[in-house]
Scaffold this active site. Structure first.
Site, PDB file in Angstrom:
ATOM      1  N   ALA A 192      18.019 -15.514  30.386  1.00  0.00           N
ATOM      2  CA  ALA A 192      17.143 -15.749  31.543  1.00  0.00           C
ATOM      3  C   ALA A 192      17.667 -16.977  32.267  1.00  0.00           C
ATOM      4  O   ALA A 192      18.369 -17.809  31.680  1.00  0.00           O
ATOM      5  CB  ALA A 192      15.701 -15.976  31.100  1.00  0.00           C
ATOM      6  N   GLU A 235      17.968  -4.714  34.364  1.00  0.00           N
ATOM      7  CA  GLU A 235      17.310  -5.470  33.287  1.00  0.00           C
ATOM      8  C   GLU A 235      15.817  -5.138  33.243  1.00  0.00           C
ATOM      9  O   GLU A 235      15.249  -4.898  32.172  1.00  0.00           O
ATOM     10  CB  GLU A 235      17.526  -6.971  33.497  1.00  0.00           C
ATOM     11  CG  GLU A 235      18.963  -7.393  33.232  1.00  0.00           C
ATOM     12  CD  GLU A 235      19.289  -8.803  33.661  1.00  0.00           C
ATOM     13  OE1 GLU A 235      20.297  -9.340  33.184  1.00  0.00           O
ATOM     14  OE2 GLU A 235      18.566  -9.391  34.495  1.00  0.00           O
TER      15      GLU A 235
HETATM   16  O1  LIG Z   1      19.318 -12.480  34.554  1.00  0.00           O
HETATM   17  C1  LIG Z   1      20.473 -12.491  34.227  1.00  0.00           C
HETATM   18  C2  LIG Z   1      21.485 -11.613  34.816  1.00  0.00           C
HETATM   19  O2  LIG Z   1      20.953 -10.871  35.882  1.00  0.00           O
HETATM   20  C3  LIG Z   1      20.926 -13.418  33.157  1.00  0.00           C
HETATM   21  O3  LIG Z   1      20.235 -13.125  32.004  1.00  0.00           O
HETATM   22  C4  LIG Z   1      20.665 -14.818  33.586  1.00  0.00           C
HETATM   23  O4  LIG Z   1      21.337 -15.038  34.809  1.00  0.00           O
HETATM   24  C5  LIG Z   1      21.122 -15.807  32.537  1.00  0.00           C
HETATM   25  O5  LIG Z   1      22.510 -15.831  32.492  1.00  0.00           O
HETATM   26  P1  LIG Z   1      23.294 -16.802  31.522  1.00  0.00           P
HETATM   27  O6  LIG Z   1      23.025 -16.341  30.142  1.00  0.00           O
HETATM   28  O7  LIG Z   1      24.739 -16.649  31.926  1.00  0.00           O
HETATM   29  O8  LIG Z   1      22.791 -18.192  31.774  1.00  0.00           O
END
Ligand SMILES: O=C(CO)[C@H](O)[C@H](O)COP(=O)(O)O
Length: 254
Positions: free
Chosen positions: A98, A118
């Protein structure tokens, strides 16, 4: 945007990249033979998929569906059996990152551009666990701009409508400084919206749902049943209404 993977964590013990590995490892302990899994998107989810791939190579029997073409390619490369969407398909467990989460496990997602798949897949999951490094847990959502997935034709009117709600929308570009837009796996645009502190996420989510052309927004409310975040180098399990507690090897899904 999120701090980079090599940034030191706010607690200083590990890098954020190492924290993502710790959170992913704690989530992997919840996976059992025979499970159908939802596979998230982003750098933290990639850690989970890589560790899951190693477990599959060591004999773990699971199947999964990915929330993005990138995660699907990674899972395929690691030999994780993949299943295509079909009627009646439900997942025992979805594991995803997230961009922000609050103490009630309300999420902002979509920084990686995969929020639509998602939300679809995580709504079809019996249990969503969010994994994150120590930068992700916030007192109030909204420091991270809220992503919207938008049908290209509708873009001008969506920008007007977001501004009318008090937001500052920015259309996501393919790369920082690029002149071409970023497109989702569905060939839609992403619009990142600064709303300041989002004190009433449910209200904002309801307002965004009324705007034609927004396919989905990145507020995930009431979907996550648990979060695993890292503090002082150790994984903590958060559940709504419960005190945070250390993740242990004895953890199982309730
Ligand atoms: O929502 C998302 C993708 O759409 C990812 O879960 C969110 O951006 C977190 O990414 P990361 O683990 O690279 O920090």
């Amino acid at each position: 945007m999120n701090p980079t993977a090599s940034s030191p964590s706010p607690t200083g013990a590990l890098t954020l990249a190492q924290e993502k590995q710790v959170a992913a490892a704690a989530a992997l302990r919840w996976v059992r033979d025979g499970m159908l899994l939802g596979l998230g998107t982003g750098s933290t989810s990639a850690q989970f998929i890589m560790q899951l791939g190693a477990a599959v190579q060591n004999g773990l029997k699971v199947q999964g569906t990915a929330t993005s073409l990138a995660s699907e390619a990674l899972a395929r490369q690691l030999g994780i059996p993949l299943i295509a969407p079909r009627r009646g398909l439900r997942f025992d467990l979805a594991v995803d990152g997230a961009d922000e989460l609050d103490g009630q496990l309300r999420l902002i997602k979509g920084g990686g551009g995969a929020l639509l798949r998602e939300k679809v897949l995580e709504t079809a999951s019996d249990y969503l666990v969010v994994i994150g490094d120590s930068s992700k847990l916030v007192p109030v959502l909204g420091r991270f701009p809220l992503p919207l997935e938008v049908v290209p034709f509708a873009l001008p009117w969506v920008l007007d409508a977001v501004e009318a709600l008090g937001g500052a929308p920015v259309v996501r570009m393919a790369q920082p400084g690029a002149t071409d837009y970023y497109f989702s796996d569905q060939k839609n645009l992403l619009v990142d919206c600064h709303f300041g502190q989002i004190l009433e996420p449910e209200r904002l989510a309801a307002q965004l749902k009324t705007i034609p052309g927004i396919v989905e927004h990145g507020l995930f409310l009431g979907l996550a049943k648990a979060a695993i975040v890292v503090r002082d180098g150790a994984a903590l399990v958060l559940r709504p209404g419960e005190a945070a507690r250390p993740a242990t090897e004895f953890d199982v899904l309730p």
